[in-house]
Enzyme design. Sequence first.
Site, PDB file in Angstrom:
ATOM      1  N   ARG A 124      71.729  71.788  18.762  1.00  0.00           N
ATOM      2  CA  ARG A 124      72.466  72.638  19.568  1.00  0.00           C
ATOM      3  C   ARG A 124      73.238  71.933  20.902  1.00  0.00           C
ATOM      4  O   ARG A 124      73.408  72.974  21.555  1.00  0.00           O
ATOM      5  CB  ARG A 124      71.860  74.026  19.701  1.00  0.00           C
ATOM      6  CG  ARG A 124      71.529  74.908  18.416  1.00  0.00           C
ATOM      7  CD  ARG A 124      70.526  75.888  18.520  1.00  0.00           C
ATOM      8  NE  ARG A 124      70.472  76.582  17.217  1.00  0.00           N
ATOM      9  CZ  ARG A 124      69.819  76.006  15.986  1.00  0.00           C
ATOM     10  NH1 ARG A 124      69.418  74.848  15.983  1.00  0.00           N
ATOM     11  NH2 ARG A 124      69.832  76.917  15.080  1.00  0.00           N
TER      12      ARG A 124
ATOM     13  N   TRP B 246      62.956  70.788  32.566  1.00  0.00           N
ATOM     14  CA  TRP B 246      62.410  70.597  31.270  1.00  0.00           C
ATOM     15  C   TRP B 246      63.118  70.211  30.146  1.00  0.00           C
ATOM     16  O   TRP B 246      64.243  70.737  30.139  1.00  0.00           O
ATOM     17  CB  TRP B 246      61.649  71.904  31.051  1.00  0.00           C
ATOM     18  CG  TRP B 246      60.106  72.031  31.551  1.00  0.00           C
ATOM     19  CD1 TRP B 246      59.676  72.141  32.683  1.00  0.00           C
ATOM     20  CD2 TRP B 246      59.167  71.823  30.631  1.00  0.00           C
ATOM     21  NE1 TRP B 246      58.318  72.127  32.673  1.00  0.00           N
ATOM     22  CE2 TRP B 246      57.963  72.007  31.532  1.00  0.00           C
ATOM     23  CE3 TRP B 246      58.961  71.482  29.128  1.00  0.00           C
ATOM     24  CZ2 TRP B 246      56.655  72.014  31.108  1.00  0.00           C
ATOM     25  CZ3 TRP B 246      57.237  71.620  28.919  1.00  0.00           C
ATOM     26  CH2 TRP B 246      56.272  71.774  29.556  1.00  0.00           C
TER      27      TRP B 246
ATOM     28  N   SER C 220      62.533  76.222  32.868  1.00  0.00           N
ATOM     29  CA  SER C 220      63.464  77.612  32.593  1.00  0.00           C
ATOM     30  C   SER C 220      62.999  78.782  33.275  1.00  0.00           C
ATOM     31  O   SER C 220      63.931  79.687  33.779  1.00  0.00           O
ATOM     32  CB  SER C 220      63.336  77.673  31.161  1.00  0.00           C
ATOM     33  OG  SER C 220      64.306  76.423  30.504  1.00  0.00           O
ATOM     34  N   PHE C 221      61.979  78.935  33.720  1.00  0.00           N
ATOM     35  CA  PHE C 221      61.426  80.190  34.346  1.00  0.00           C
ATOM     36  C   PHE C 221      62.364  80.258  35.635  1.00  0.00           C
ATOM     37  O   PHE C 221      62.544  81.548  36.334  1.00  0.00           O
ATOM     38  CB  PHE C 221      60.077  80.206  34.387  1.00  0.00           C
ATOM     39  CG  PHE C 221      59.384  81.587  34.831  1.00  0.00           C
ATOM     40  CD1 PHE C 221      59.341  82.710  33.679  1.00  0.00           C
ATOM     41  CD2 PHE C 221      59.088  82.160  36.159  1.00  0.00           C
ATOM     42  CE1 PHE C 221      58.922  83.961  33.875  1.00  0.00           C
ATOM     43  CE2 PHE C 221      58.623  83.343  36.390  1.00  0.00           C
ATOM     44  CZ  PHE C 221      58.919  84.325  35.343  1.00  0.00           C
ATOM     45  N   GLU C 222      62.413  79.325  36.295  1.00  0.00           N
ATOM     46  CA  GLU C 222      63.173  78.940  37.705  1.00  0.00           C
ATOM     47  C   GLU C 222      64.492  79.266  37.587  1.00  0.00           C
ATOM     48  O   GLU C 222      65.202  79.399  38.730  1.00  0.00           O
ATOM     49  CB  GLU C 222      62.848  77.922  38.382  1.00  0.00           C
ATOM     50  CG  GLU C 222      61.243  77.668  38.998  1.00  0.00           C
ATOM     51  CD  GLU C 222      60.246  77.402  37.756  1.00  0.00           C
ATOM     52  OE1 GLU C 222      60.506  76.479  36.817  1.00  0.00           O
ATOM     53  OE2 GLU C 222      59.170  78.111  37.671  1.00  0.00           O
TER      54      GLU C 222
ATOM     55  N   HIS D 188      52.793  80.776  25.557  1.00  0.00           N
ATOM     56  CA  HIS D 188      53.631  80.561  26.524  1.00  0.00           C
ATOM     57  C   HIS D 188      55.299  80.620  26.411  1.00  0.00           C
ATOM     58  O   HIS D 188      56.002  81.026  27.040  1.00  0.00           O
ATOM     59  CB  HIS D 188      53.304  79.049  27.119  1.00  0.00           C
ATOM     60  CG  HIS D 188      53.296  78.895  28.608  1.00  0.00           C
ATOM     61  ND1 HIS D 188      52.242  79.301  29.626  1.00  0.00           N
ATOM     62  CD2 HIS D 188      54.464  78.621  29.395  1.00  0.00           C
ATOM     63  CE1 HIS D 188      52.803  79.255  30.794  1.00  0.00           C
ATOM     64  NE2 HIS D 188      54.111  78.807  30.653  1.00  0.00           N
TER      65      HIS D 188
ATOM     66  N   CYS E  67      66.320  75.129  28.193  1.00  0.00           N
ATOM     67  CA  CYS E  67      65.768  74.892  26.877  1.00  0.00           C
ATOM     68  C   CYS E  67      64.246  74.908  26.899  1.00  0.00           C
ATOM     69  O   CYS E  67      63.560  74.203  27.112  1.00  0.00           O
ATOM     70  CB  CYS E  67      66.397  73.221  26.515  1.00  0.00           C
ATOM     71  SG  CYS E  67      65.539  72.821  24.797  1.00  0.00           S
TER      72      CYS E  67
HETATM   73  C1  DLZ Z   1      55.093  75.504  31.268  1.00  0.00           C
HETATM   74  C2  DLZ Z   1      56.687  75.156  30.456  1.00  0.00           C
HETATM   75  C3  DLZ Z   1      56.328  75.106  29.133  1.00  0.00           C
HETATM   76  C4  DLZ Z   1      55.026  74.994  28.394  1.00  0.00           C
HETATM   77  N1  DLZ Z   1      57.294  74.692  28.326  1.00  0.00           N
HETATM   78  C5  DLZ Z   1      58.597  74.799  28.804  1.00  0.00           C
HETATM   79  C6  DLZ Z   1      59.695  74.681  28.212  1.00  0.00           C
HETATM   80  O1  DLZ Z   1      59.725  74.291  26.667  1.00  0.00           O
HETATM   81  N2  DLZ Z   1      60.829  74.567  28.582  1.00  0.00           N
HETATM   82  C7  DLZ Z   1      61.112  74.838  29.973  1.00  0.00           C
HETATM   83  O2  DLZ Z   1      62.393  74.974  30.637  1.00  0.00           O
HETATM   84  N3  DLZ Z   1      59.995  75.129  30.714  1.00  0.00           N
HETATM   85  C8  DLZ Z   1      58.724  74.846  30.309  1.00  0.00           C
HETATM   86  N4  DLZ Z   1      57.685  75.200  31.019  1.00  0.00           N
HETATM   87  C9  DLZ Z   1      57.940  75.387  32.563  1.00  0.00           C
HETATM   88  C10 DLZ Z   1      58.295  76.968  32.922  1.00  0.00           C
HETATM   89  O3  DLZ Z   1      59.524  77.230  32.823  1.00  0.00           O
HETATM   90  C11 DLZ Z   1      58.013  76.994  34.581  1.00  0.00           C
HETATM   91  O4  DLZ Z   1      58.753  75.779  35.082  1.00  0.00           O
HETATM   92  C12 DLZ Z   1      56.590  76.913  34.810  1.00  0.00           C
HETATM   93  O5  DLZ Z   1      55.782  77.919  34.143  1.00  0.00           O
HETATM   94  C13 DLZ Z   1      56.361  77.191  36.537  1.00  0.00           C
HETATM   95  O6  DLZ Z   1      56.869  78.371  36.850  1.00  0.00           O
END
Ligand code: DLZ
Length: 158
Positions: A136, A31, A65-67, A97, A89
């Site tokens: 940054r 992302w 990022s969640f992963e 969210h 990021c």
């Molecule tokens: C869904 C989402 C959103 C809205 N924004 C970002 C972001 O700004 N940066 C980022 O790294 N990931 C974003 N994601 C994706 C989530 O991190 C994750 O991949 C999904 O929720 C699936 O688990």
Amino acid sequence: MATALHSLSDYDPTNVPDASNMCFGIVVSEWNKDVTGALLNSAVHTLEKHGAIPENIHVKRVPGSFELIYGAHQMILNGGYDAVIILGCVIRGETPHFDYICQGVTQGIAQLNATSEIPVVYGLLTTENQQQALDRSGGRLGNKGDECAVVAIKMAKF
Ligand code: DLZ
């Protein structure tokens, strides 16, 4: 932290241990990949500048990022690393969210740090907008990838 007076890329190189015998894992989010790609390039460059061998820097990509939590955990379980760096990021959007992702990643990485035998370095940019992220990741406030590389070397030596 970057401020108007302090760049994320400023550090005392004489205070950084030799990294030539160290092995690093880097997990990077796709992302905002312009930003995370710049973080990755700087982190790798700084690790190598302090002696890390390219073959001993292993990069894995995750969708968002969640992963990063899962990715870092898997690298720890695989073993063989002196430190793991996560790079991501998250840019605030129009929904809550942003807050959930930032809190989730922060707590997940904190938990890994508290329970793992190797350090996990927190390279997550959490910004209000794209410009703050660009500032940054090689812009006017330096590059958080540099900071993370230096922290990883120091913590590997800890
Ligand atoms: C869904 C989402 C959103 C809205 N924004 C970002 C972001 O700004 N940066 C980022 O790294 N990931 C974003 N994601 C994706 C989530 O991190 C994750 O991949 C999904 O929720 C699936 O688990």
